[in-house]
Design a protein around this motif. Structure first.
Motif, short mmCIF file in Angstrom:
data_model
loop_
_atom_site.label_atom_id
_atom_site.label_comp_id
_atom_site.label_asym_id
_atom_site.label_seq_id
_atom_site.Cartn_x
_atom_site.Cartn_y
_atom_site.Cartn_z
N GLU A 1 -5.25 0.73 13.56
CA GLU A 1 -5.97 1.62 12.65
C GLU A 1 -7.21 0.85 12.21
O GLU A 1 -7.16 -0.36 11.99
CB GLU A 1 -5.09 1.98 11.43
CG GLU A 1 -5.76 3.07 10.60
CD GLU A 1 -4.93 3.55 9.41
OE1 GLU A 1 -3.73 3.81 9.57
OE2 GLU A 1 -5.52 3.65 8.32
N LEU B 1 0.85 -1.20 0.00
CA LEU B 1 0.00 0.00 0.00
C LEU B 1 0.88 1.23 0.00
O LEU B 1 1.96 1.22 0.59
CB LEU B 1 -0.81 0.08 1.29
CG LEU B 1 -2.07 -0.72 1.49
CD1 LEU B 1 -2.80 -0.17 2.72
CD2 LEU B 1 -2.98 -0.64 0.29
N PRO C 1 -4.39 -3.36 9.59
CA PRO C 1 -4.72 -4.50 8.72
C PRO C 1 -5.71 -4.09 7.64
O PRO C 1 -6.20 -2.96 7.65
CB PRO C 1 -5.38 -5.47 9.72
CG PRO C 1 -6.05 -4.58 10.71
CD PRO C 1 -5.18 -3.37 10.84
N ALA D 1 -4.24 -6.20 0.80
CA ALA D 1 -3.85 -5.31 1.90
C ALA D 1 -4.98 -4.35 2.28
O ALA D 1 -4.88 -3.64 3.27
CB ALA D 1 -2.62 -4.49 1.51
N LEU D 2 -6.03 -4.33 1.48
CA LEU D 2 -7.08 -3.34 1.68
C LEU D 2 -8.42 -3.92 2.10
O LEU D 2 -9.07 -3.41 3.01
CB LEU D 2 -7.33 -2.59 0.36
CG LEU D 2 -6.40 -1.46 -0.03
CD1 LEU D 2 -6.72 -1.01 -1.45
CD2 LEU D 2 -6.54 -0.29 0.94
N GLU E 1 -3.10 9.27 7.44
CA GLU E 1 -3.72 8.85 8.71
C GLU E 1 -2.76 7.97 9.50
O GLU E 1 -2.69 8.04 10.73
CB GLU E 1 -4.98 7.98 8.49
CG GLU E 1 -6.08 8.55 7.65
CD GLU E 1 -5.89 8.25 6.18
OE1 GLU E 1 -5.01 8.91 5.57
OE2 GLU E 1 -6.58 7.39 5.64
N TYR F 1 -9.06 -3.30 6.06
CA TYR F 1 -10.34 -3.01 6.72
C TYR F 1 -11.39 -2.38 5.82
O TYR F 1 -12.48 -2.03 6.26
CB TYR F 1 -10.13 -2.16 7.97
CG TYR F 1 -9.52 -0.77 7.78
CD1 TYR F 1 -10.18 0.23 7.07
CD2 TYR F 1 -8.29 -0.46 8.35
CE1 TYR F 1 -9.63 1.50 6.93
CE2 TYR F 1 -7.73 0.81 8.22
CZ TYR F 1 -8.40 1.78 7.50
OH TYR F 1 -7.85 3.03 7.37
N VAL F 2 -11.08 -2.20 4.53
CA VAL F 2 -12.07 -1.59 3.64
C VAL F 2 -13.05 -2.68 3.19
O VAL F 2 -12.63 -3.75 2.74
CB VAL F 2 -11.39 -0.94 2.43
CG1 VAL F 2 -12.43 -0.32 1.51
CG2 VAL F 2 -10.37 0.12 2.87
N ARG G 1 -0.49 6.10 4.06
CA ARG G 1 -1.49 7.17 4.12
C ARG G 1 -1.15 8.15 5.24
O ARG G 1 -0.59 7.74 6.27
CB ARG G 1 -2.87 6.57 4.44
CG ARG G 1 -3.33 5.46 3.54
CD ARG G 1 -3.73 6.00 2.18
NE ARG G 1 -4.63 5.11 1.49
CZ ARG G 1 -4.28 4.14 0.65
NH1 ARG G 1 -3.01 3.90 0.41
NH2 ARG G 1 -5.19 3.40 0.04
N1 GLN Z 1 -6.89 3.85 4.85
C1 GLN Z 1 -6.77 3.03 3.70
C2 GLN Z 1 -7.76 3.48 2.62
O1 GLN Z 1 -8.78 4.02 2.93
C3 GLN Z 1 -7.05 1.57 4.02
C4 GLN Z 1 -5.96 0.93 4.77
C5 GLN Z 1 -6.33 -0.45 5.21
O2 GLN Z 1 -7.18 -1.15 4.68
N2 GLN Z 1 -5.68 -0.86 6.21
O3 GLN Z 1 -7.51 3.30 1.47
#
Ligand code: GLN
Length: 291
Positions: free
Chosen positions: A244, A92, A189, A212-213, A97, A191-192, A95
Motif C-alpha cells: 500500500e 492504526l 508501512p 505507524a503513519l 483501502e 507513508y504519510v 482503513r
Molecule cells: N492510509 C492511511 C491514512 O491516510 C495511512 C496508512 C499508512 O501510513 N500506512 O491515514
C-alpha cells in the motif's frame, strides 16, 4: 436513567464537534456494543432504563469522544474484512483501502492448494495477516512489527479470531529475512508525509501512533527501500509483493521495484480513485552470490 436522556446528553456535548448525524451513529454503536441491543432499540422502547453501571460506561465513552478519541478506540474494537479486530492507541485503525489490498491478494491466490508462506511487514493490529490467514486457509502467515504494544494487540486479535498467525518483533530497517522463504510479502508501512499532517483530521493526528503513519518529507520511501530489497531476497521465484502506498509515489515505488528486478509491476487505485497499491512478481530467480 433513561437511555433517551443519555442520548440527549450525547447530542448536547458532542453535536458541535461532530454534527448530529455522526453523534447518532456513535450512540447506536454504544447501544450495540455496551448493551448488546440492536441499534433501533431506543425507537422500539423509548422509555428504556439503563443501570448505574451502564450509565458509567456511557459517560466514560462520552468523555473520551469529547477529547477527540476515535470511536474505534473508545469501543476498543472495529471490524476488518468481517473479522473483529481489537484496536487501541498502539495500532492504526484499519482503513477500508487496506481491505482492498487484502481482497486483491485473496483473489490472486484463492485457487492455490499448496501451502503459501506469507509475511506481513509492519503488521500493527494484525488485520492484514489475520484476514489473509482466515480467507486463504492454506496460508502460513507471519506478521512482524517493531512495536511491542502493537504485537500484543495483534496476538490478542489472533486469539479472538482463533487464527494461527505468528507475530514477531522485528524492525523493518534491520530485519534480515531468510533467502527464498516466502511466497507473498505484503506491507502497509508508514507513508504519510510530515507535510501532509496539517491536512489530516485532528483525531488521526493525535490519537493514532505517529510511528505507524508518518515519514520525513525528504525520505518518503525510506521503508519501501528496506522492504523491497529484503523482499527480493526473501521471496521465492514467482513470489509476489503487495504494497500500500502514498498516492504521490506510484511511479517512484514502481521504479524502485524495477530497480530490484521485479517484473509484472502493477499500480492500482483505491476506492477514491487514487494510486494506492503496487504489486509485483519476483520472476527471475535471483543469484545473490553472482552479484
Ligand atoms: N492510509 C492511511 C491514512 O491516510 C495511512 C496508512 C499508512 O501510513 N500506512 O491515514
Amino acid at each position: 436513567m433513561l437511555l433517551k436522556e443519555i442520548k440527549h446528553v450525547f447530542h448536547k456535548e458532542l453535536d458541535q464537534r461532530y454534527g448530529s448525524d455522526e453523534v447518532d451513529h456513535f450512540f447506536y454503536h454504544f447501544i450495540e456494543h455496551y448493551l448488546g441491543l440492536p441499534k433501533f432499540h431506543l425507537a422500539l422502547q423509548p422509555e428504556w432504563i439503563i443501570t448505574k453501571e451502564e450509565e458509567g460506561v456511557f459517560f466514560r465513552g462520552l468523555s473520551a469522544l469529547k477529547q477527540g478519541q476515535p470511536l474505534q478506540y473508545v469501543l476498543g474494537i472495529t471490524s476488518f474484512m468481517d473479522l473483529p479486530i481489537k484496536v487501541n492507541n498502539n495500532v492504526l485503525i484499519p482503513r477500508p483501502e487496506t481491505e482492498e489490498l487484502v481482497r486483491a491478494i485473496i483473489e490472486d491466490y484463492k485457487d492455490f492448494s499448496t501451502a503459501l508462506r506469507v509475511l506481513d511487514i509492519g503488521t500493527g493490529s494484525g488485520c492484514i495477516a489475520l484476514s489473509l490467514s482466515k480467507y486463504l486457509p492454506m496460508a502460513i502467515v507471519k506478521g512482524i512489527d517493531l512495536s511491542p504494544g502493537a504485537l500484543k494487540t495483534a496476538r490478542e486479535n489472533a486469539r479472538l479470531n482463533e487464527l494461527d498467525v505468528e507475530f514477531v518483533e522485528s524492525d523493518i530497517r534491520t530485519m534480515n529475512l531468510p533467502e527464498e522463504s516466502y511466497d507473498i510479502i505484503v506491507s502497509n508501512p508508514p507513508y504519510v508525509l510530515d507535510m501532509e499532517k496539517s491536512a489530516m483530521e485532528e483525531h488521526v493526528k493525535e490519537a493514532e501512533p505517529s510511528m505507524a503513519l508518518f515519514v520525513p518529507d525528504d525520505t518518503p520511501l525510506v521503508f519501501y527501500k528496506y522492504i523491497v530489497s529484503e523482499a527480493r531476497k526473501a521471496l521465492v521465484k514467482g513470489g509476489a509483493i503487495y504494497l500500500e502506498i502514498n498516492q504521490r509515489f506510484g511511479n517512484e515505488v514502481s521504479n524502485l521495484l524495477e530497480d530490484h528486478k521485479f517484473e509484472s509491476i502493477e499500480l492500482s487505485k483505491d476506492l477514491y480513485g487514487r494510486d494506492r497499491f503496487v504489486k509485483a512478481i519476483n520472476t527471475k530467480k535471483q543469484n545473490i552470490k553472482q552479484k
